[in-house]
Scaffold this active site. Structure first.
Site, short mmCIF file in Angstrom:
data_model
loop_
_atom_site.label_atom_id
_atom_site.label_comp_id
_atom_site.label_asym_id
_atom_site.label_seq_id
_atom_site.Cartn_x
_atom_site.Cartn_y
_atom_site.Cartn_z
N GLY A 98 -9.14 5.00 4.81
CA GLY A 98 -9.03 4.99 6.26
C GLY A 98 -8.92 6.38 6.85
O GLY A 98 -9.02 6.56 8.07
N LYS A 136 -8.58 14.56 2.53
CA LYS A 136 -7.65 13.53 2.98
C LYS A 136 -7.06 13.95 4.33
O LYS A 136 -6.44 15.00 4.42
CB LYS A 136 -6.54 13.37 1.93
CG LYS A 136 -5.56 12.25 2.21
CD LYS A 136 -4.64 12.05 1.01
CE LYS A 136 -3.52 11.08 1.30
NZ LYS A 136 -2.58 10.98 0.19
N ARG A 139 -8.24 16.95 -2.18
CA ARG A 139 -7.66 16.37 -3.38
C ARG A 139 -8.73 16.25 -4.47
O ARG A 139 -9.86 15.86 -4.19
CB ARG A 139 -7.13 14.98 -3.03
CG ARG A 139 -6.60 14.20 -4.20
CD ARG A 139 -5.69 13.11 -3.73
NE ARG A 139 -6.40 11.95 -3.24
CZ ARG A 139 -5.78 10.83 -2.83
NH1 ARG A 139 -4.46 10.77 -2.83
NH2 ARG A 139 -6.46 9.81 -2.40
N ASP A 152 -3.34 -0.66 -4.59
CA ASP A 152 -4.32 0.30 -4.06
C ASP A 152 -3.90 1.73 -4.37
O ASP A 152 -4.69 2.66 -4.16
CB ASP A 152 -4.52 0.11 -2.55
CG ASP A 152 -3.21 0.16 -1.78
OD1 ASP A 152 -2.32 -0.65 -2.10
OD2 ASP A 152 -3.07 1.01 -0.89
#
Ligand code: AMP
Ligand code: MG
Length: 491
Positions: free
Chosen positions: A91, A112, A175, A251
């Site tokens: 998201g 991110k 990341r 997740d």
């Protein structure tokens, strides 16, 4: 602006379209580089040293998409705190692409905090500075301590504010991961009864992470067993360092067996098995002492996804998968006992080793002993400075009794005592990212735009096993007024 070239070798973007959404990062107002992990850039063979700091900031903010990148946001689902969420996904992240590092290992490069995606639901797609700094510090510390983990390549400020509990400075973390396939990625397809999707994903994971499973009689059962093994290693390492992940949702469970998604994570100062820091973990589901059983529960969810593609009748497939999932506690305990033996400086294997270690842990819990300094202090005890480690305990009786069992064991080992002490220091860190230091680094960055404490802390936690002087602030537990009782998700 010059073209920035990275040797991408993208594989996930070759998977079927329903696995992801094409999504460019959203440019930000005023990118500014906070930190580049030069050592990691080199390992990834990225030729970014030639870039100016401005160019780097633009790349890592998503304002300049390097040629060869194919930015995508990945679809996944997951169980969050035991409840089912059918539609999660990246998201607030894009996978820029993959590179093959100097060791020949394929690595994801992900931004991110890079803006909204089709998976954002109500979120703004952004990240606040604090959680970005925390993930940078903690993931690099974990790597330095030998824990499988995603890593931090860069942190940038966006020059924009994000609305959380108030307005906070925004940031983006770059990341690096062995992959971003989660247990929840399998669940995404299973929930849609998309067996082709599960099979395609399983084949992809086998190819990328577990090629040896290909030759097994039942490759998908072998895959499950291999994930079980890696997760047993991972969670046992967390245990050995007093690390609490905080949000072990499916997740946030990587099938590659890396620590991923550093949210309200924390290292314990005083040891207690029921310790929880996360403000959102109201039932203590992800307490320190629950991490192994929670991980097994997550693996059972993975097993359920995989049984549908095993080429056997359902009962047989379920029985085989069950065997793999049931093996988790034994694998975890085997890893743990080996790790704890090393932490205690023991070479030979005795039946009561696990019990001996747990006796120490119990004394630590009862006497509020500092996890890190107690284990590190065992080396001082061997060197003759018992007072130093004894000082960590409120009431010394239980610890004294334990010493009379442990010291003779060390003395009987077939190596000089000095070597045992050195061995203890090589596995028990002197410096961990203590919560109060992480908080102080975040405060300085957030309130004063001062990244000195952040840079200093990263320097310290990335050489965790070096002995520090007694007055180093990096080895001191927090003063009572510095203790951090709660950590926040920061999403
Ligand atoms: P996390 O708690 O970071 O593991 O995130 C759980 C889910 O929420 C994932 O699908 C994230 O992509 C999503 N998410 C977290 N923060 C944001 C945000 N600021 N904007 C959009 N989605 C988010
Ligand atoms: Mg997550």
């Amino acid at each position: 602006m010059s073209d920035v070239s990275i040797q991408f070798s993208n594989s996930y973007a070759r998977l079927p379209e329903r696995f992801f959404a094409h999504q460019n990062p959203d440019p930000v107002a005023q990118p500014e580089l906070i930190k580049l992990n030069a050592g990691l850039a080199e390992k990834l063979d990225l030729d970014i040293a030639v870039l100016s700091s401005d160019e780097m900031a633009n790349v890592f903010a998503g304002n300049l998409v390097p040629s060869g990148a194919e930015p995508i946001s990945l679809a996944y689902a997951g169980h969050q705190f035991g409840g089912w969420s059918p539609q999660l996904g990246d998201g607030r992240a894009v996978l820029l692409g993959e590179v093959v590092d100097r060791d020949g290992v394929r690595r994801d490069i992900q931004l991110k905090g890079s803006g909204r995606t089709p998976f954002s639901r109500g979120g703004d797609g952004r990240a606040a500075l604090g959680p970005v700094l925390r993930e940078y510090i903690v993931s690099e510390a974990m790597h330095a301590m030998g824990v499988p983990t995603t890593r931090a390549l860069a942190a940038v400020k966006t020059g924009e504010e994000v609305l959380r509990e108030g307005l906070l400075p925004g940031a983006i973390l770059t990341r690096i991961a062995s992959s971003h396939v989660r247990v929840g990625t399998f669940e995404f397809f299973a929930a849609r009864h998309d067996e082709d999707g599960i099979r395609t994903l399983a084949d992809y994971v086998i190819e990328r992470h577990y090629p040896e499973a290909k030759n097994a009689e039942q490759p998908y059962i072998a895959l499950l067993g291999a994930v079980v093994s890696r997760q047993a290693v991972l969670v046992s390492k967390w245990f050995q360092l007093g690390f609490i992940h905080g949000v072990m949702n499916t997740d946030n469970t990587s099938v590659a067996g890396e620590t991923i998604d550093y949210g309200p994570c924390a290292f314990m100062d005083e040891y207690h098995p029921r310790k929880v820091f996360s403000s959102i973990d109201r039932q203590s589901r992800y307490a320190f002492g629950n991490q192994a059983s929670v991980l097994q529960w997550n693996l059972a969810q993975l097993a359920q996804c995989l049984v549908s593609i095993v080429n056997l009748d359902m009962d047989e497939a379920v029985a085989l998968a069950q065997v793999e999932v049931n093996a988790f506690p034994e694998k975890f305990e085997a890893e743990l006992v080996t790790g704890l033996r090393a932490k205690l400086g023991l070479l030979s294997e005795h039946e009561g080793d696990l019990a001996l270690a747990f006796e120490l842990l119990e004394a630590m819990a009862n006497d509020k002993a500092d996890f890190t300094n107690t284990f590190r202090g065992l080396a001082d005890a061997i060197d003759g400075d018992v007072a130093k480690v004894r000082g960590h305990f409120e009431d010394m009786e239980a610890f004294e009794a334990w010493l009379t069992k442990w010291l003779p064991r060390v003395e009987q080992e077939d190596r000089p005592l000095a070597e045992s002490a050195a061995a203890i220091r090589s596995v028990n860190p002197a410096v961990i990212p203590r919560n109060h230091l992480v908080e102080a680094a975040i405060r300085a960055g957030e309130d004063n735009d001062d990244f000195g404490p952040f840079n200093a802390l990263v320097d310290e936690v990335t050489r965790p096993f070096d002995t520090r002087s007694n007055d180093s602030i990096y080895i001191s537990p927090p003063r009572p007024d510095e203790i951090v009782h709660q950590t926040f998700c920061g999403t």
